[in-house]
Design an enzyme around this catalytic site. Structure first.
Site, mmCIF file in Angstrom:
data_model
loop_
_atom_site.group_PDB
_atom_site.id
_atom_site.type_symbol
_atom_site.label_atom_id
_atom_site.label_comp_id
_atom_site.label_asym_id
_atom_site.label_seq_id
_atom_site.Cartn_x
_atom_site.Cartn_y
_atom_site.Cartn_z
ATOM 1 C CB CYS A 60 10.949 -20.419 -7.707
ATOM 2 S SG CYS A 60 11.881 -20.161 -5.850
ATOM 3 C CD GLU B 63 -24.649 -29.912 -16.453
ATOM 4 O OE1 GLU B 63 -25.239 -30.907 -16.318
ATOM 5 O OE2 GLU B 63 -23.901 -29.416 -15.760
ATOM 6 C CG HIS C 247 -6.774 -21.162 -14.986
ATOM 7 N ND1 HIS C 247 -8.089 -21.711 -14.857
ATOM 8 C CD2 HIS C 247 -7.012 -19.749 -14.845
ATOM 9 C CE1 HIS C 247 -9.229 -20.643 -14.608
ATOM 10 N NE2 HIS C 247 -8.614 -19.656 -14.639
ATOM 11 C CB THR D 121 -15.550 -24.305 -19.218
ATOM 12 O OG1 THR D 121 -15.559 -23.028 -17.844
ATOM 13 C CG2 THR D 121 -16.141 -23.150 -20.282
HETATM 14 C C1 BJW Z 1 -18.449 -31.826 -20.417
HETATM 15 C C2 BJW Z 1 -18.209 -33.115 -20.339
HETATM 16 C C3 BJW Z 1 -18.091 -33.581 -21.536
HETATM 17 C C4 BJW Z 1 -18.605 -32.513 -18.225
HETATM 18 N N1 BJW Z 1 -18.300 -32.863 -22.657
HETATM 19 N N2 BJW Z 1 -18.657 -31.101 -21.477
HETATM 20 C C5 BJW Z 1 -15.189 -15.311 -3.674
HETATM 21 C C6 BJW Z 1 -14.145 -15.811 -3.152
HETATM 22 C C7 BJW Z 1 -12.859 -16.074 -3.625
HETATM 23 C C8 BJW Z 1 -12.743 -15.706 -4.909
HETATM 24 C C9 BJW Z 1 -13.725 -15.319 -5.410
HETATM 25 C C10 BJW Z 1 -14.870 -14.775 -5.290
HETATM 26 N N3 BJW Z 1 -15.490 -14.303 -5.904
HETATM 27 C C11 BJW Z 1 -14.851 -14.357 -7.186
HETATM 28 C C12 BJW Z 1 -13.671 -14.720 -6.901
HETATM 29 C C13 BJW Z 1 -12.530 -14.830 -7.783
HETATM 30 C C14 BJW Z 1 -12.233 -16.357 -8.246
HETATM 31 C C15 BJW Z 1 -13.700 -17.141 -8.680
HETATM 32 O O1 BJW Z 1 -14.151 -16.894 -9.833
HETATM 33 N N4 BJW Z 1 -14.315 -17.782 -7.620
HETATM 34 C C16 BJW Z 1 -15.465 -18.286 -7.930
HETATM 35 C C17 BJW Z 1 -15.331 -19.905 -8.011
HETATM 36 C C18 BJW Z 1 -16.649 -17.955 -6.924
HETATM 37 N N5 BJW Z 1 -11.309 -16.256 -9.299
HETATM 38 C C19 BJW Z 1 -10.129 -16.227 -9.240
HETATM 39 O O2 BJW Z 1 -9.451 -15.984 -8.152
HETATM 40 C C20 BJW Z 1 -9.083 -15.992 -10.321
HETATM 41 N N6 BJW Z 1 -8.435 -14.995 -10.185
HETATM 42 C C21 BJW Z 1 -8.871 -13.745 -10.312
HETATM 43 O O3 BJW Z 1 -10.198 -13.569 -10.330
HETATM 44 O O4 BJW Z 1 -7.928 -12.657 -10.197
HETATM 45 C C22 BJW Z 1 -8.373 -11.225 -10.275
HETATM 46 C C23 BJW Z 1 -8.767 -10.936 -11.442
HETATM 47 C C24 BJW Z 1 -9.775 -9.852 -11.681
HETATM 48 C C25 BJW Z 1 -9.755 -9.230 -13.096
HETATM 49 C C26 BJW Z 1 -9.300 -9.824 -14.119
HETATM 50 C C27 BJW Z 1 -8.567 -10.715 -14.064
HETATM 51 C C28 BJW Z 1 -8.115 -11.227 -12.799
HETATM 52 C C29 BJW Z 1 -8.064 -17.567 -10.547
HETATM 53 C C30 BJW Z 1 -9.002 -18.601 -10.648
HETATM 54 C C31 BJW Z 1 -8.035 -19.834 -10.594
HETATM 55 C C32 BJW Z 1 -8.775 -20.984 -10.802
HETATM 56 N N7 BJW Z 1 -7.966 -22.230 -10.597
HETATM 57 C C33 BJW Z 1 -8.612 -23.678 -10.866
HETATM 58 C C34 BJW Z 1 -7.540 -24.501 -10.448
HETATM 59 C C35 BJW Z 1 -6.181 -24.528 -11.464
HETATM 60 C C36 BJW Z 1 -5.147 -25.580 -11.128
HETATM 61 C C37 BJW Z 1 -5.761 -26.859 -11.029
HETATM 62 O O5 BJW Z 1 -6.187 -27.561 -12.013
HETATM 63 O O6 BJW Z 1 -5.738 -27.732 -10.054
HETATM 64 O O7 BJW Z 1 -8.813 -23.668 -12.195
HETATM 65 S S1 BJW Z 1 -10.075 -23.800 -10.146
HETATM 66 C C38 BJW Z 1 -10.769 -24.904 -11.462
HETATM 67 O O8 BJW Z 1 -11.706 -24.346 -11.934
HETATM 68 C C39 BJW Z 1 -9.610 -25.002 -12.648
HETATM 69 C C40 BJW Z 1 -10.360 -24.502 -13.689
HETATM 70 O O9 BJW Z 1 -9.529 -24.308 -14.727
HETATM 71 C C41 BJW Z 1 -11.433 -23.735 -13.274
HETATM 72 C C42 BJW Z 1 -12.645 -23.690 -14.290
HETATM 73 O O10 BJW Z 1 -13.189 -24.978 -14.018
HETATM 74 P P1 BJW Z 1 -14.149 -25.751 -15.486
HETATM 75 O O11 BJW Z 1 -13.250 -25.724 -16.378
HETATM 76 O O12 BJW Z 1 -15.212 -24.825 -15.996
HETATM 77 O O13 BJW Z 1 -14.550 -27.071 -15.047
HETATM 78 P P2 BJW Z 1 -16.156 -27.317 -14.189
HETATM 79 O O14 BJW Z 1 -15.968 -28.675 -13.525
HETATM 80 O O15 BJW Z 1 -16.403 -26.160 -13.370
HETATM 81 O O16 BJW Z 1 -16.933 -27.519 -15.441
HETATM 82 C C43 BJW Z 1 -17.001 -28.324 -16.390
HETATM 83 C C44 BJW Z 1 -17.936 -28.321 -17.344
HETATM 84 O O17 BJW Z 1 -17.839 -29.162 -18.137
HETATM 85 C C45 BJW Z 1 -19.589 -28.531 -16.794
HETATM 86 O O18 BJW Z 1 -20.238 -27.576 -17.126
HETATM 87 C C46 BJW Z 1 -20.007 -29.959 -17.212
HETATM 88 O O19 BJW Z 1 -21.341 -30.222 -17.737
HETATM 89 C C47 BJW Z 1 -19.171 -30.095 -18.743
HETATM 90 N N8 BJW Z 1 -18.794 -31.409 -18.948
HETATM 91 N N9 BJW Z 1 -18.286 -33.468 -18.970
HETATM 92 C C48 BJW Z 1 -18.424 -31.830 -22.446
HETATM 93 N N10 BJW Z 1 -17.843 -34.899 -21.467
#
Ligand code: BJW
Length: 235
Positions: free
Chosen positions: A118, A204, A110, A177
């Site tokens: 740019c 969790e 990401h 994640t």
């Molecule tokens: C602990 C803890 C501790 C807490 N110890 N654990 C409908 C509408 C629009 C889009 C879509 C849609 N349906 C599907 C899509 C696609 C979309 C998507 O998936 N959306 C869903 C949300 C619905 N995906 C995309 O658009 C992606 N691109 C894409 O799919 O392109 C097409 C493609 C097709 C086929 C192959 C390849 C590509 C792009 C996704 C980009 C995500 N961007 C972000 C922002 C990045 C920049 C920034 O940081 O601001 O990325 S969003 C955000 O979520 C960030 C993260 O990397 C990502 C994942 O989050 P993560 O890391 O899982 O965090 P949390 O908060 O969700 O979870 C934390 C976990 O930790 C929890 O389980 C806690 O329990 C745990 N935890 N404390 C251990 N101490």
């Protein structure tokens, strides 16, 4: 753990940096519970109000610079250094805490806070501490600088390398994640379909919990170091 795996592929998410003081996205009090991702993490939001989006990322970049790696980041760096087989570390995080802990080959699917991109010509350069909407691109001079991070609707980076690692791996491990965001949420199922064992280390059960053979629950800084110790002792 039975037979020792040779190739290990690890996917990390925001939870691994939680104990370094960086917020997660979807937990109670997480970034997306306080801010609407549609206003901040899409190309459309940037086109509509670049100043608002850049301010959000300036604030997050400052938080990353102030944060320090925690024992989970350090344990994964040790695994990369000491494991006799191959370790592939993929992170969804845009922070550089894995690198600062000593990991050398991190795949940032990401992107990263530390680079600017740019939106006009695709040139990349080290991000200044504060980005502003009228910053000119060093290559084409267009005032379209954005952080080099992957927003919703954009293609994550390094997908070919990731697909190859998932296909070849013996063990896939997901750490901190929620298993909500595609395509990362599908990596465990893909690795398992290719013959790997799958392990989740999380606070969790994640949304994609059914894709894992084994799970351990707790804060990453507490559960990752002993898991790495066990693995190194078994290898
Ligand atoms: C602990 C803890 C501790 C807490 N110890 N654990 C409908 C509408 C629009 C889009 C879509 C849609 N349906 C599907 C899509 C696609 C979309 C998507 O998936 N959306 C869903 C949300 C619905 N995906 C995309 O658009 C992606 N691109 C894409 O799919 O392109 C097409 C493609 C097709 C086929 C192959 C390849 C590509 C792009 C996704 C980009 C995500 N961007 C972000 C922002 C990045 C920049 C920034 O940081 O601001 O990325 S969003 C955000 O979520 C960030 C993260 O990397 C990502 C994942 O989050 P993560 O890391 O899982 O965090 P949390 O908060 O969700 O979870 C934390 C976990 O930790 C929890 O389980 C806690 O329990 C745990 N935890 N404390 C251990 N101490």
């Amino acid at each position: 753990m039975s037979k020792s795996p040779r190739r290990i592929t690890i996917l990390t998410g925001a939870g691994i940096s939680a104990e370094s003081g960086l917020g997660t996205f979807r937990d109670v009090g997480g970034l997306w519970s306080r801010h609407d991702w549609r206003d901040l993490a899409t190309p459309r939001a940037f086109a509509r109000d670049p100043g608002f989006v850049l301010d959000f990322y300036n604030w997050r970049r400052a938080a990353v610079r102030a944060a320090r790696p925690n024992p989970a980041h350090l344990a994964l760096a040790r695994l990369e250094r000491d494991w006799p087989g191959e370790v592939t570390l993929i992170t969804q995080n845009v922070d550089d805490l894995h690198e600062r802990a000593g990991s050398r080959a991190v795949i940032h699917m990401h992107g990263t806070h530390l680079r600017a991109l740019c939106a006009a010509c695709g040139h990349r350069w080290p991000a200044p501490e504060v980005m502003a909407p009228d910053d000119p691109c060093p290559a084409c001079a267009a005032p379209r600088s954005r952080p080099d991070v992957v927003w919703f609707g954009e293609m994550p980076y390094h997908m070919d390398r990731i697909a190859a690692a998932l296909e070849a791996t013996d063990l896939f491990v997901s750490i901190g994640t929620s298993g909500t965001v595609q395509p990362a949420a599908g990596f465990a199922a893909a690795a398992r379909a290719a013959g790997a064992r799958t392990l989740s280390l999380n606070l969790e059960p994640s949304r994609n919990a059914a894709a894992f053979d084994d799970s351990r629950f707790g804060p990453a800084a507490e559960i990752v170091p002993p898991w790495v110790e066990e693995l190194l002792a078994s290898g």
